[in-house]
Design a protein around this motif. Structure first.
Motif, PDB file in Angstrom:
ATOM      1  N   GLY A 100       0.794  -1.041  -0.041  1.00 32.01           N
ATOM      2  CA  GLY A 100       0.017  -0.075   0.026  1.00 32.01           C
ATOM      3  C   GLY A 100       0.809   1.158  -0.042  1.00 32.01           C
ATOM      4  N   VAL A 101       0.389   2.292   0.295  1.00 33.51           N
ATOM      5  CA  VAL A 101       0.740   3.938   0.305  1.00 33.51           C
ATOM      6  C   VAL A 101       0.759   4.276   1.729  1.00 33.51           C
ATOM      7  N   THR A 102       1.999   4.916   2.042  1.00 29.82           N
ATOM      8  CA  THR A 102       2.189   5.562   3.235  1.00 29.82           C
ATOM      9  C   THR A 102       2.047   7.041   3.033  1.00 29.82           C
ATOM     10  N   VAL A 103       1.343   7.944   3.932  1.00 31.90           N
ATOM     11  CA  VAL A 103       1.418   9.247   3.628  1.00 31.90           C
ATOM     12  C   VAL A 103       1.634   9.995   4.896  1.00 31.90           C
ATOM     13  N   THR A 156       3.361  17.143   2.261  1.00 36.32           N
ATOM     14  CA  THR A 156       2.687  15.692   2.264  1.00 36.32           C
ATOM     15  C   THR A 156       3.729  14.881   1.457  1.00 36.32           C
ATOM     16  N   ARG A 180       3.954  11.107   0.129  1.00 31.84           N
ATOM     17  CA  ARG A 180       3.699   9.684  -0.170  1.00 31.84           C
ATOM     18  C   ARG A 180       4.809   8.695  -0.328  1.00 31.84           C
ATOM     19  N   TRP A 239       8.125   1.569   6.139  1.00 28.67           N
ATOM     20  CA  TRP A 239       7.938   2.523   5.248  1.00 28.67           C
ATOM     21  C   TRP A 239       9.108   3.471   5.120  1.00 28.67           C
ATOM     22  N   GLU A 260      -2.354   0.802  -5.640  1.00 23.42           N
ATOM     23  CA  GLU A 260      -1.348   2.308  -5.288  1.00 23.42           C
ATOM     24  C   GLU A 260      -2.356   3.018  -4.796  1.00 23.42           C
ATOM     25  N   THR A 261      -3.594   2.813  -4.509  1.00 21.87           N
ATOM     26  CA  THR A 261      -4.602   3.848  -3.847  1.00 21.87           C
ATOM     27  C   THR A 261      -4.989   3.489  -2.498  1.00 21.87           C
ATOM     28  N   ARG A 262      -4.370   2.311  -2.052  1.00 25.09           N
ATOM     29  CA  ARG A 262      -4.689   1.746  -0.894  1.00 25.09           C
ATOM     30  C   ARG A 262      -3.813   2.538   0.067  1.00 25.09           C
ATOM     31  N   GLU A 263      -4.180   3.268   1.179  1.00 22.09           N
ATOM     32  CA  GLU A 263      -3.356   3.937   2.356  1.00 22.09           C
ATOM     33  C   GLU A 263      -3.308   3.024   3.322  1.00 22.09           C
TER      34      GLU A 263
END
Length: 210
Positions: A152-155, A162, A164, A180, A202-205
């Motif tokens: 997934g993606v971390t923010v 921001t 990502r 991460w 890649e939209t999963r946070e």
């Protein structure tokens, strides 16, 4: 290794301090990954550690063994192996060094970090050597890392900015970890470069705390 696609700018500093990390691949001596990958053996793994929560820099994060290059170190390879031995207790005589990759500048910490690839020809017992430095030492199956379910993606939001980046979930239950930051960036780039990556959402946070 080349710049990760997650980083748009990695400015180098002429006064950046040299550092090195060891990317140590081996064969699992416990349970294999449950994920079947056409590109990766289910028993291939990589050595990781959890940094102590009391550290000033990147507390609690999952990282490769490694650290700053000392004046007494012959080169970045020697530094990576020395740090790995000091942090995990591994036996360096069982490691075959495959070579260093391109150095990666980290403006935030002002380090120029060289990843060093190694193969664990004769794995030795590892664990936390100094609790002030590490909270856990473990081996993560590569097949688990490439499993789309664990990606997934971390923010990170800090100072009105921001960032990502890629994220990986490893382990389960109380032993679950989120990889991460720098470590995930290196893993993401290496998996892509080796052709091991699988398509993932890649939209999963992924939340920065588990």
């Amino acid at each position: 290794m080349g710049t990760s696609r997650w980083y748009t700018e990695l400015p180098e500093s002429s006064r950046a301090r040299p550092a090195a990390v060891l990317l140590l691949f081996g064969v699992l001596d416990t349970l294999d990954s449950d994920h079947h990958s056409d590109a990766v053996s289910r028993d291939l793994d990589i050595l990781l550690l959890e940094r102590a929560s009391t550290l000033r820099l990147n507390p609690g994060q999952i990282a490769f063994p490694g650290g700053r290059v000392d004046d007494d170190d012959r080169d970045v390879v020697a530094a990576a192996v020395r740090e790995a031995e000091e942090e995990t207790g591994l036996d360096p005589s069982g490691i075959d060094i495959l070579g260093p990759l391109e150095a990666i500048p980290l403006a935030y910490s002002n380090y120029l970090v060289t990843p060093v690839l190694g193969w664990w020809r004769h794995p030795s017992p590892v664990g936390v050597v100094d609790e002030a430095e590490s909270a856990a030492v473990f081996r993560a199956p590569i097949a688990d890392l490439v499993d789309p379910v664990n990606r997934g993606v971390t923010v990170l939001r800090r100072d009105d900015q921001t960032w990502r980046g890629p994220g990986f979930l490893v382990g389960q239950g109380s032993e679950a970890h989120l990889v991460w930051g720098f470590t995930a960036m290196v893993l993401d780039s290496l998996l892509d470069r080796l052709g091991w990556s699988e398509p993932w959402d890649e939209t999963r946070e992924l939340p920065l705390s588990l």
